[in-house]
Design a protein around this motif. Structure first.
Motif, PDB file in Angstrom:
ATOM      1  N   MET A   1       0.825  -1.207   0.000  1.00  0.00           N
ATOM      2  CA  MET A   1       0.000   0.000   0.000  1.00  0.00           C
ATOM      3  C   MET A   1       0.859   1.256   0.000  1.00  0.00           C
ATOM      4  O   MET A   1       0.517   2.262  -0.628  1.00  0.00           O
ATOM      5  CB  MET A   1      -0.926  -0.010   1.219  1.00  0.00           C
ATOM      6  CG  MET A   1      -1.994  -1.091   1.175  1.00  0.00           C
ATOM      7  SD  MET A   1      -2.936  -1.161   2.711  1.00  0.00           S
ATOM      8  CE  MET A   1      -3.642   0.491   2.742  1.00  0.00           C
ATOM      9  N   SER A   2       1.986   1.197   0.689  1.00  0.00           N
ATOM     10  CA  SER A   2       2.880   2.356   0.737  1.00  0.00           C
ATOM     11  C   SER A   2       3.449   2.660  -0.642  1.00  0.00           C
ATOM     12  O   SER A   2       3.629   3.827  -1.009  1.00  0.00           O
ATOM     13  CB  SER A   2       4.023   2.093   1.722  1.00  0.00           C
ATOM     14  OG  SER A   2       4.886   3.201   1.803  1.00  0.00           O
ATOM     15  N   ARG A   3       3.710   1.615  -1.425  1.00  0.00           N
ATOM     16  CA  ARG A   3       4.213   1.835  -2.781  1.00  0.00           C
ATOM     17  C   ARG A   3       3.141   2.469  -3.651  1.00  0.00           C
ATOM     18  O   ARG A   3       3.438   3.310  -4.514  1.00  0.00           O
ATOM     19  CB  ARG A   3       4.683   0.512  -3.388  1.00  0.00           C
ATOM     20  CG  ARG A   3       5.859  -0.113  -2.643  1.00  0.00           C
ATOM     21  CD  ARG A   3       6.178  -1.496  -3.185  1.00  0.00           C
ATOM     22  NE  ARG A   3       7.036  -2.229  -2.271  1.00  0.00           N
ATOM     23  CZ  ARG A   3       8.294  -2.587  -2.512  1.00  0.00           C
ATOM     24  NH1 ARG A   3       8.847  -2.253  -3.656  1.00  0.00           N
ATOM     25  NH2 ARG A   3       8.997  -3.262  -1.627  1.00  0.00           N
ATOM     26  N   VAL A   4       1.882   2.057  -3.449  1.00  0.00           N
ATOM     27  CA  VAL A   4       0.777   2.583  -4.256  1.00  0.00           C
ATOM     28  C   VAL A   4       0.487   4.036  -3.894  1.00  0.00           C
ATOM     29  O   VAL A   4       0.171   4.852  -4.762  1.00  0.00           O
ATOM     30  CB  VAL A   4      -0.486   1.729  -4.076  1.00  0.00           C
ATOM     31  CG1 VAL A   4      -1.649   2.292  -4.881  1.00  0.00           C
ATOM     32  CG2 VAL A   4      -0.218   0.287  -4.484  1.00  0.00           C
ATOM     33  N   THR A   5       0.592   4.386  -2.619  1.00  0.00           N
ATOM     34  CA  THR A   5       0.217   5.728  -2.159  1.00  0.00           C
ATOM     35  C   THR A   5       1.434   6.633  -1.999  1.00  0.00           C
ATOM     36  O   THR A   5       1.650   7.549  -2.801  1.00  0.00           O
ATOM     37  CB  THR A   5      -0.548   5.628  -0.824  1.00  0.00           C
ATOM     38  OG1 THR A   5       0.247   4.889   0.133  1.00  0.00           O
ATOM     39  CG2 THR A   5      -1.872   4.910  -1.020  1.00  0.00           C
ATOM     40  N   ASN A   6       2.278   6.366  -1.004  1.00  0.00           N
ATOM     41  CA  ASN A   6       3.380   7.272  -0.676  1.00  0.00           C
ATOM     42  C   ASN A   6       4.389   7.410  -1.814  1.00  0.00           C
ATOM     43  O   ASN A   6       4.783   8.516  -2.177  1.00  0.00           O
ATOM     44  CB  ASN A   6       4.102   6.786   0.591  1.00  0.00           C
ATOM     45  CG  ASN A   6       3.214   6.840   1.807  1.00  0.00           C
ATOM     46  OD1 ASN A   6       2.325   7.679   1.902  1.00  0.00           O
ATOM     47  ND2 ASN A   6       3.415   5.935   2.743  1.00  0.00           N
ATOM     48  N   ASP A   7       4.811   6.268  -2.368  1.00  0.00           N
ATOM     49  CA  ASP A   7       5.867   6.324  -3.378  1.00  0.00           C
ATOM     50  C   ASP A   7       5.374   6.945  -4.683  1.00  0.00           C
ATOM     51  O   ASP A   7       6.087   7.746  -5.300  1.00  0.00           O
ATOM     52  CB  ASP A   7       6.417   4.920  -3.636  1.00  0.00           C
ATOM     53  CG  ASP A   7       7.239   4.406  -2.457  1.00  0.00           C
ATOM     54  OD1 ASP A   7       8.100   5.162  -1.979  1.00  0.00           O
ATOM     55  OD2 ASP A   7       7.010   3.280  -2.006  1.00  0.00           O
ATOM     56  N   VAL A   8       4.174   6.582  -5.117  1.00  0.00           N
ATOM     57  CA  VAL A   8       3.634   7.177  -6.348  1.00  0.00           C
ATOM     58  C   VAL A   8       3.392   8.674  -6.150  1.00  0.00           C
ATOM     59  O   VAL A   8       3.701   9.485  -7.036  1.00  0.00           O
ATOM     60  CB  VAL A   8       2.336   6.466  -6.767  1.00  0.00           C
ATOM     61  CG1 VAL A   8       1.682   7.196  -7.937  1.00  0.00           C
ATOM     62  CG2 VAL A   8       2.621   5.021  -7.160  1.00  0.00           C
ATOM     63  N   ASP A   9       2.850   9.062  -5.005  1.00  0.00           N
ATOM     64  CA  ASP A   9       2.645  10.491  -4.718  1.00  0.00           C
ATOM     65  C   ASP A   9       3.973  11.243  -4.697  1.00  0.00           C
ATOM     66  O   ASP A   9       4.067  12.384  -5.157  1.00  0.00           O
ATOM     67  CB  ASP A   9       1.926  10.669  -3.381  1.00  0.00           C
ATOM     68  CG  ASP A   9       0.443  10.375  -3.491  1.00  0.00           C
ATOM     69  OD1 ASP A   9      -0.079  10.365  -4.618  1.00  0.00           O
ATOM     70  OD2 ASP A   9      -0.198  10.128  -2.450  1.00  0.00           O
ATOM     71  N   ASN A  10       4.992  10.597  -4.150  1.00  0.00           N
ATOM     72  CA  ASN A  10       6.306  11.223  -4.069  1.00  0.00           C
ATOM     73  C   ASN A  10       6.887  11.469  -5.455  1.00  0.00           C
ATOM     74  O   ASN A  10       7.449  12.532  -5.738  1.00  0.00           O
ATOM     75  CB  ASN A  10       7.250  10.328  -3.250  1.00  0.00           C
ATOM     76  CG  ASN A  10       8.498  11.059  -2.811  1.00  0.00           C
ATOM     77  OD1 ASN A  10       8.478  12.261  -2.549  1.00  0.00           O
ATOM     78  ND2 ASN A  10       9.593  10.343  -2.722  1.00  0.00           N
ATOM     79  N   ILE A  11       6.739  10.485  -6.353  1.00  0.00           N
ATOM     80  CA  ILE A  11       7.220  10.644  -7.727  1.00  0.00           C
ATOM     81  C   ILE A  11       6.478  11.786  -8.420  1.00  0.00           C
ATOM     82  O   ILE A  11       7.087  12.656  -9.052  1.00  0.00           O
ATOM     83  CB  ILE A  11       7.039   9.332  -8.513  1.00  0.00           C
ATOM     84  CG1 ILE A  11       7.933   8.238  -7.933  1.00  0.00           C
ATOM     85  CG2 ILE A  11       7.371   9.538  -9.989  1.00  0.00           C
ATOM     86  CD1 ILE A  11       7.661   6.858  -8.503  1.00  0.00           C
TER      87      ILE A  11
END
Length: 377
Positions: free
Chosen positions: A133-143
């Motif tokens: 979930m962190s990859r879907v939310t935090n990491d994508v938002d960060n990119i």
């Protein structure tokens, strides 16, 4: 839990390149955004040159025929128009880049969602759902956020440096040589800071995924934790992960934050040297307008250097997120077993089920079922 492999600087650049295919459908928007940003920057950096010309005109008129207020008003209006046009072009550039960034987020989440359905159960058995979930939310938002923040800044900073450098040369070659002394010092500072802060950015994103995974598991299985008296262990594990996240986040932010003050200090020292040398040249030549324009330009020259230093920190964070997203999208998928379908002849079906020496495990060295035998009539 599987620990992600260490990430080198070279590997982080490869991670950023893996996002490029997602940007290809928006090539036209990106090109127009770059053009708008470049044109807007050119108008913006012409402002100090125009100010110098206005001062030179006023100085000449004051010593001869007197100041022509009508002509001064026309020149002032032209200068204001230059800055307004610059702002409009920059606004259009930001508008296009924002659209590209949001579309990138949409496509990444869509592909991640489809990827989840093609992954084997072994993947989820070895990783927490919270980390996914962190990859879907935090990491994508960060990119997306970093692309939106850095794309225009990179374009405008490079255009500003080139344009200002040109106007600095035609204004004063001697002062330009003095200004260039600070460039290698600034580049050296950026390289040292990036090398020391990069690993902490990757650790920060990794531990952010861990803490999200832990929270998701503890809240999702709250009744089980309570039933087996696991509150103390859950709290201890949370505090351990949270402490590691604090350390990596603090180090990455602190080390990267040193870039701006150090480069600003180098720029200020160069500014002092230019003021002293420029004043001596102005006394000898009597051209105060040229010195005024050059001082405005050198201030503007340091600004994009600071912005580029800040972008290096942003790109490190984006590289960490890109690595995690790319790592997920490249995970081995389930084998297509549609060709293995077998059809039984109803006449041969007896209804008996028998298991002989069955072994099962997601990892060869960690078997869950060993030599299972069972016959069911």
């Amino acid at each position: 839990m599987i620990t992600p492999r260490p990430i080198s600087r070279k590997h982080s650049l490869k991670s950023l390149k893996k996002i490029i295919p997602y940007l290809r459908p928006y090539t036209t928007s990106i090109i127009f955004a770059m053009l708008f940003a470049a044109v807007g920057t050119v108008f913006n950096i012409y402002g100090p040159r125009k100010i110098g010309l206005i001062m030179e005109m006023v100085t000449i008129q004051a010593g001869t025929t007197g100041i022509d207020l009508k002509q001064l008003a026309i020149e002032g209006t032209t200068l204001a128009g230059i800055y307004i046009i610059s702002a409009l072009f920059i606004y259009c550039s930001h508008y296009l880049i924002t659209g590209v960034a949001q579309n990138l987020s949409y496509r990444l989440r869509k592909d991640i969602s489809a990827k989840i359905n093609r992954l084997p159960l072994s993947y989820f058995d070895s990783r927490s759902i919270g980390d996914v979930m962190s990859r879907v939310t935090n990491d994508v938002d960060n990119i997306s956020h970093n692309l939106n923040q850095s794309a225009n800044t990179v374009i405008t900073s490079i255009t500003t440096i080139i344009g200002i450098f040109y106007f600095m040369i035609i204004t004063s070659i001697q002062l330009t040589l003095v200004a260039l002394v600070t460039v290698p010092l600034s580049a050296m500072i950026m390289r040292i800071v990036v090398r020391h802060s990069q690993r902490h950015f990757f650790a920060q994103q990794k531990q952010l995924g861990e803490i999200n995974g832990h929270i998701e598991e503890m809240y999702g299985a709250h009744l089980v934790v309570k039933a087996f008296n696991g509150e103390e262990r859950a709290i201890h594990e949370f505090e351990s992960i949270n402490k590691r996240l604090y350390q990596s986040a603090w180090k990455s932010q602190f080390i990267s934050s040193l870039t701006m003050p150090l480069i600003r200090t180098v720029g200020n020292l160069g500014y002092v040297a230019i003021c002293i040398i420029g004043a001596l040249l102005a006394l000898r030549t009597g051209n105060i307008a040229a010195l005024t324009s050059f001082l405005l330009y050198i201030r503007r020259f340091n600004q994009p250097m600071n912005e580029i230093a800040q972008i290096t920190n942003i790109l490190q964070s984006a590289a960490a997120s890109s690595e995690r997203v790319a790592e997920f999208l490249e995970e081995e998928e389930m084998e297509d077993e549609s060709h293995k379908t077998m059809y039984l002849n109803p006449k041969d079906v007896r209804g008996d089920v028998e298991f002989r020496n069955v072994q099962f495990g997601y990892k060869p060295d960690q078997l869950v079922i060993k030599n299972f035998n069972c016959k069911i009539k």
